[in-house]
Enzyme design. Structure first.
Site, PDB file in Angstrom:
ATOM      1  N   HIS A  85     -10.172  33.963 -45.172  1.00 14.20           N
ATOM      2  CA  HIS A  85     -11.457  34.504 -44.722  1.00 14.20           C
ATOM      3  C   HIS A  85     -11.205  35.549 -43.659  1.00 14.20           C
ATOM      4  O   HIS A  85     -10.469  35.318 -42.699  1.00 14.20           O
ATOM      5  CB  HIS A  85     -12.368  33.419 -44.148  1.00 14.20           C
ATOM      6  CG  HIS A  85     -13.632  33.977 -43.572  1.00 14.20           C
ATOM      7  ND1 HIS A  85     -14.708  34.330 -44.366  1.00 14.20           N
ATOM      8  CD2 HIS A  85     -13.982  34.300 -42.296  1.00 14.20           C
ATOM      9  CE1 HIS A  85     -15.668  34.825 -43.605  1.00 14.20           C
ATOM     10  NE2 HIS A  85     -15.256  34.818 -42.347  1.00 14.20           N
ATOM     11  N   ASP A 164     -26.723  26.670 -43.259  1.00 11.97           N
ATOM     12  CA  ASP A 164     -26.157  27.853 -42.615  1.00 11.97           C
ATOM     13  C   ASP A 164     -26.947  29.102 -42.975  1.00 11.97           C
ATOM     14  O   ASP A 164     -27.180  29.959 -42.124  1.00 11.97           O
ATOM     15  CB  ASP A 164     -24.695  28.034 -43.025  1.00 11.97           C
ATOM     16  CG  ASP A 164     -24.121  29.322 -42.459  1.00 11.97           C
ATOM     17  OD1 ASP A 164     -24.030  29.425 -41.221  1.00 11.97           O
ATOM     18  OD2 ASP A 164     -23.817  30.238 -43.250  1.00 11.97           O
ATOM     19  N   ARG A 171     -30.604  33.165 -36.266  1.00 13.18           N
ATOM     20  CA  ARG A 171     -29.757  33.693 -35.203  1.00 13.18           C
ATOM     21  C   ARG A 171     -29.768  35.216 -35.188  1.00 13.18           C
ATOM     22  O   ARG A 171     -29.706  35.849 -34.134  1.00 13.18           O
ATOM     23  CB  ARG A 171     -28.321  33.196 -35.373  1.00 13.18           C
ATOM     24  CG  ARG A 171     -28.134  31.715 -35.080  1.00 13.18           C
ATOM     25  CD  ARG A 171     -26.799  31.206 -35.570  1.00 13.18           C
ATOM     26  NE  ARG A 171     -25.705  32.029 -35.082  1.00 13.18           N
ATOM     27  CZ  ARG A 171     -24.617  32.333 -35.799  1.00 13.18           C
ATOM     28  NH1 ARG A 171     -24.483  31.881 -37.038  1.00 13.18           N
ATOM     29  NH2 ARG A 171     -23.677  33.086 -35.278  1.00 13.18           N
ATOM     30  N   SER A 186     -20.624  28.390 -38.743  1.00 14.61           N
ATOM     31  CA  SER A 186     -21.199  29.134 -39.863  1.00 14.61           C
ATOM     32  C   SER A 186     -20.117  29.488 -40.879  1.00 14.61           C
ATOM     33  O   SER A 186     -20.251  29.231 -42.079  1.00 14.61           O
ATOM     34  CB  SER A 186     -21.882  30.405 -39.344  1.00 14.61           C
ATOM     35  OG  SER A 186     -22.296  31.230 -40.407  1.00 14.61           O
ATOM     36  N   LYS A 190     -19.194  27.166 -44.802  1.00 13.76           N
ATOM     37  CA  LYS A 190     -19.134  27.762 -46.144  1.00 13.76           C
ATOM     38  C   LYS A 190     -17.738  27.634 -46.742  1.00 13.76           C
ATOM     39  O   LYS A 190     -17.581  27.361 -47.933  1.00 13.76           O
ATOM     40  CB  LYS A 190     -19.553  29.236 -46.076  1.00 13.76           C
ATOM     41  CG  LYS A 190     -21.013  29.449 -45.682  1.00 13.76           C
ATOM     42  CD  LYS A 190     -21.441  30.885 -45.873  1.00 13.76           C
ATOM     43  CE  LYS A 190     -20.821  31.820 -44.865  1.00 13.76           C
ATOM     44  NZ  LYS A 190     -21.410  31.716 -43.529  1.00 13.76           N
TER      45      LYS A 190
END
Length: 427
Positions: A85, A164, A171, A186, A190
């Site tokens: 990621h 999320d 947010r 967050s 995922k």
């Protein structure tokens, strides 16, 4: 439970109990009568922004968001699973060459990716430049591609961590995006929901990244690594530079073409270096450190073979021409000398204004739009010669893109560049 009690506990600097966290995340996700209202969750997020969370709180908050939806499981695949990621940047093409490279070395890569927003590009937007390629896959299709091809890049289904999705939207409009515990939970909710066995985080640092300095990037990396460990997923992180763009291309189809050059055994040195470093880290996390070396996979064509299989498996034609913009304009160097700064944010903003990005999630993108760099930080340039080329289908966009680049580069100025690979965080 009562929302006011949860809010005041954190407002006063207290630690939320597991029961409070479970309740508030579930009640907010469900909404309706007896739920937690937007204004209440906004107040709680602001309290978290100010007072932070302990490791136990962040881990439990992530678990509560995970439990709000389904969780994929690929533990029975014949290959170990590993994923990467990135926190996002400019010219961040890495997923495209990285996924097939790791697949060519023996791992399965279930890469759930997103779309671009603002100055940062999105992997799905880039891949959708390829004619026929589709991002939306069912879990059974993901499983088949991971078994038969070894890698898949697709959109996250609506059933993964729905808490999320709702919380991030809140947010975004309440000034609480910057909270490191909420960012970490967050991202990790995922990534853990996608069912990978190990995870490598590419945490970008610099003007073109969300984290502008090494200290905050290190804090985010450590928080996410701890969440992974608490959930039984081996997680490590690399802090990498994003003060100047990666590679020579910024924009969807432009970056796909550059990724193909990397997979062909060429491409810019920084893209190759980062691809190999992350691939080695992913293989190590998956228990395959003795497997084929990623640099060899790029050299011998096996990574390219895996790329072509991946593209075809998702309906794309790897041999089809990529979209190209109709209009082009050069930005000329203002002086002769050494290019000592080329600001990633300025280049990303210019690409966005040319149509490569979007201001809202529902906006379309122009696949051919973007920016080509003719020189990179450290190169010699000559006055009046092209420094950058702007690409767009709408020539009226050139002026605002050029304005974004004003002051975005220095020739023979002070040098303060970050190393590409800054540090590693994790076991």
């Amino acid at each position: 439970m009562d929302a006011i009690d949860v809010i005041t506990t954190k407002r006063d600097g207290g630690e939320l109990s597991p029961a409070q966290i479970d309740w508030v995340v579930d009640a907010y996700t469900r909404g309706g009568a007896g739920g937690v209202a937007d204004e209440q969750m906004a107040a709680l997020c602001m309290a978290v922004l100010w007072h932070g969370m302990t490791r136990a709180e962040v881990s439990r908050w992530t678990e509560a968001m995970l439990r709000s939806g389904e969780r994929l499981d690929f533990s029975d695949l014949p290959r170990p699973t590993t994923d990467k990621h990135s926190t996002g940047g400019v010219g961040d093409t890495i997923t495209l060459p990285l996924t097939p490279t790791v697949a060519a070395c023996g791992a399965a890569v279930p890469q759930l990716s997103g779309r671009g927003l603002g100055h940062t590009g999105g992997t799905l937007d880039k891949l959708e430049s390829i004619p026929g390629w589709r991002a939306d896959l069912r879990p059974d299709e993901m499983r088949r591609h991971l078994t038969e091809v070894g890698g898949v890049v697709c959109a996250a289904g609506s059933g993964l961590a729905p808490a999320d999705r709702k919380l991030y939207a809140l947010r975004d409009v309440t000034g609480t995006v910057e909270s490191i515990p909420l960012i970490a939970s967050s991202i990790m909710s995922k990534k853990l929901a996608e069912g990978t066995g190990s995870l490598v985080l590419d945490v970008k640092v610099g003007s073109g990244a969300f984290m502008k300095d090494t200290e905050t990037a290190r804090e985010l990396a450590r928080t996410m690594v701890d969440i992974g460990a608490d959930h039984g997923v081996r997680t490590t992180a690399l802090l990498t530079a994003m003060d100047t763009p990666l590679g020579y291309e910024v924009g969807n189809a432009l970056e796909v073409a550059e990724a193909v050059r990397v997979l062909s055994g060429g491409g810019p040195d920084d893209l190759v270096e980062l691809t190999v470093a992350l691939a080695r880290e992913m293989l190590r996390a998956a228990g395959l450190s003795g497997a084929k070396d990623p640099a060899d996979a790029l050299r011998d064509g096996s990574a390219m073979d895996a790329w072509r299989r991946m593209v075809r498996a998702q309906g794309g034609d790897p041999d089809a021409p990529l979209p190209a913009a109709r209009e082009h304009r050069g930005i000329l160097a203002s002086a002769t000398g050494r290019l000592t700064r080329l600001d990633a944010y300025a280049v990303g903003l210019a690409a966005w204004r040319l149509g490569a990005g979007r201001a809202r999630k529902e906006d379309p993108v122009s696949h051919g739009a973007g920016v080509t760099l003719h020189a990179r930080q450290g190169d010699q340039v000559r006055a009046g010669r092209p420094l950058l080329t702007l690409h767009t289908d709408e020539p009226e966009r050139f002026e605002s893109a050029a304005e974004a680049l004003e002051g975005g580069y220095d020739i023979d100025g002070p040098e303060d560049a970050l190393p590409l690979l800054i540090e590693r965080v994790g076991a």
